[in-house]
Write a protein that holds these residues in place. Structure first.
Motif, short mmCIF file in Angstrom:
data_model
loop_
_atom_site.label_atom_id
_atom_site.label_comp_id
_atom_site.label_asym_id
_atom_site.label_seq_id
_atom_site.Cartn_x
_atom_site.Cartn_y
_atom_site.Cartn_z
N ARG A 59 -0.81 -34.09 27.11
CA ARG A 59 0.52 -34.64 27.38
C ARG A 59 0.41 -35.87 28.29
NH1 ARG A 59 4.15 -29.70 29.71
NH2 ARG A 59 4.07 -28.25 27.95
N ALA A 60 -0.37 -35.71 29.36
CA ALA A 60 -0.52 -36.79 30.33
C ALA A 60 -1.21 -37.99 29.70
CB ALA A 60 -1.30 -36.30 31.55
N SER A 63 1.44 -39.76 27.44
CA SER A 63 2.47 -40.38 28.26
C SER A 63 1.95 -41.64 28.94
CB SER A 63 2.99 -39.38 29.30
OG SER A 63 3.95 -39.95 30.14
N ARG A 64 0.76 -41.54 29.51
CA ARG A 64 0.15 -42.69 30.19
C ARG A 64 -0.02 -43.85 29.23
NH1 ARG A 64 -5.34 -43.92 30.44
NH2 ARG A 64 -6.09 -45.11 32.24
N THR A 142 4.33 -35.42 33.77
CA THR A 142 4.72 -36.43 32.79
C THR A 142 6.19 -36.83 32.95
OG1 THR A 142 4.99 -34.62 31.19
CG2 THR A 142 2.96 -35.92 31.08
N PHE A 145 5.93 -39.48 35.43
CA PHE A 145 5.45 -40.72 34.82
C PHE A 145 6.62 -41.49 34.21
CE2 PHE A 145 0.85 -39.18 33.67
CZ PHE A 145 0.51 -39.24 35.00
N GLU A 227 9.72 -37.03 25.45
CA GLU A 227 8.83 -36.05 26.06
C GLU A 227 8.76 -34.77 25.23
OE1 GLU A 227 6.51 -34.16 29.23
OE2 GLU A 227 7.03 -36.27 28.90
#
Length: 343
Positions: A59-60, A63-64, A142, A145, A227
């Motif tokens: 997920r991270a 998202s990044r 996230t 983020f 998301e």
């Protein structure tokens, strides 16, 4: 978080004859624009540690990439196989992270809290100057983020957690987490027939509901990527390769559900999502680390990955992946998924 000590079925206190229960993130500090937890958003200060095998860390990663935080938040990728000393930086020269200077992720945990008794999980964000863990709260990370790191987003970054849709997003994501993201683990690590069947039923009941929802709309909530889609994707992309066989979620394969198979291919082919996926790391981690589930540690040769790049036809449903924004640029040098690890 997949494969961390608290997620292991063999010989740990959470298992026994009790249903699988996921541990809460012990280090839940937040990195925010105003720094209210003592950790202000600051370009170059933090390092994101991930395993490409882990759905929570994935997920991270996505998202990044989508938000364009690569220059602001550096990336460390651990070996998909860990030992009793925790996640290892054995993919790096001399087995040491070149920025943090550590060999094992537990070293950052120890700097934050000595003799911490819990599991060492990813994703984790580490403060580079102090070498301390900041947070391993994969649920909040996230969201922050998307909402707290906005000053460092790339131009054209999508709004992954749009405020007008947050109530609906939260409701959808809660169901996806309980029955799908965590449901496959409850099935795979069940120690009684009853617990397994309950989890199995939850997984497929929710997948059927999601399939119906996505039949006439391209994305889970609204007409853009959010998301919620990222959180569902990270489980679906692992489904046939791992969860169908390894975790006994075998009513049907994802490829046998025309809606979900088209949906996940659409996401996989979206820049910033599929280019973070490493099927080799995924398979080797689950089948070699979860020895309580797969004692032989034999890694399946399949499934065939060529279908991931076939046309999905979801464009006909409308929707705009990035809203009023734009796709992310090329994967930064040194962060590419190795050749042969993806279709």
């Amino acid at each position: 978080m997949s494969g961390t000590p608290q997620d292991q079925p063999d010989g740990n206190s959470e298992y026994g004859r009790r249903p699988f229960k996921r541990s809460k993130s012990h280090f839940a500090d937040r990195i925010t624009a105003d720094g209210r937890d003592g950790w202000p958003v600051e370009a170059g200060r933090y390092r994101l540690v991930v395993s490409r095998a882990c759905p929570w860390a994935s997920r991270a990663l996505a998202s990044r990439r989508l938000l364009g935080l690569e220059d602001a938040l550096s990336l460390a990728v651990v070996d998909p196989l860990q030992d009793d000393r925790s996640w290892r930086f054995t993919l790096d020269p001399d087995g040491r992270d070149p920025v943090l200077g550590i060999r094992f992720l537990h070293e950052a945990y120890d700097k934050r809290e000595s003799e911490y008794p819990g599991g060492v999980s990813v994703p984790a964000i580490v403060d580079i100057p102090s070498g301390q863990l900041v947070t391993n709260d994969f649920q909040q990370m996230t969201l922050d983020f998307a909402t707290e790191w906005t000053a460092l987003h790339r131009e054209g970054a999508p709004d992954l957690y749009p405020e007008p849709l947050r109530e609906e997003l939260d409701e959808v994501m809660e169901g996806v987490f309980r029955d799908v993201n965590n449901g496959v683990y409850r099935a795979g690590f069940a120690t009684t027939q009853y617990d397994y069947e309950q989890a199995y039923e939850d997984v497929f009941r929710r997948l059927d509901t999601l399939s119906s929802r996505l039949r006439d709309q391209r994305y889970l909530v609204g007409d853009t990527l959010t998301e919620a889609d990222i959180r569902l994707f990270t489980t679906l992309v692992r489904f046939d390769a791992v969860y169908h066989g390894h975790f006994k979620c075998n009513r049907n394969k994802l490829t046998e559900d025309p809606v979900l198979w088209a949906y996940v291919r659409d996401l996989y082919q979206t820049p910033g999502i599929g280019d973070t996926v490493d099927f080799d790391h995924i398979k080797r981690h689950y089948y070699e680390v979860h020895t309580g589930v797969n004692p032989t540690q034999i890694v399946p040769a399949g499934p065939d990955l060529s279908g991931w790049l076939t046309p999905h036809g979801r464009e006909s449903l409308g929707g705009r992946p990035f809203g009023d924004g734009t796709p992310p640029g090329p994967v930064p040098a040194g962060e590419e998924v190795p050749g042969g690890h993806r279709p």
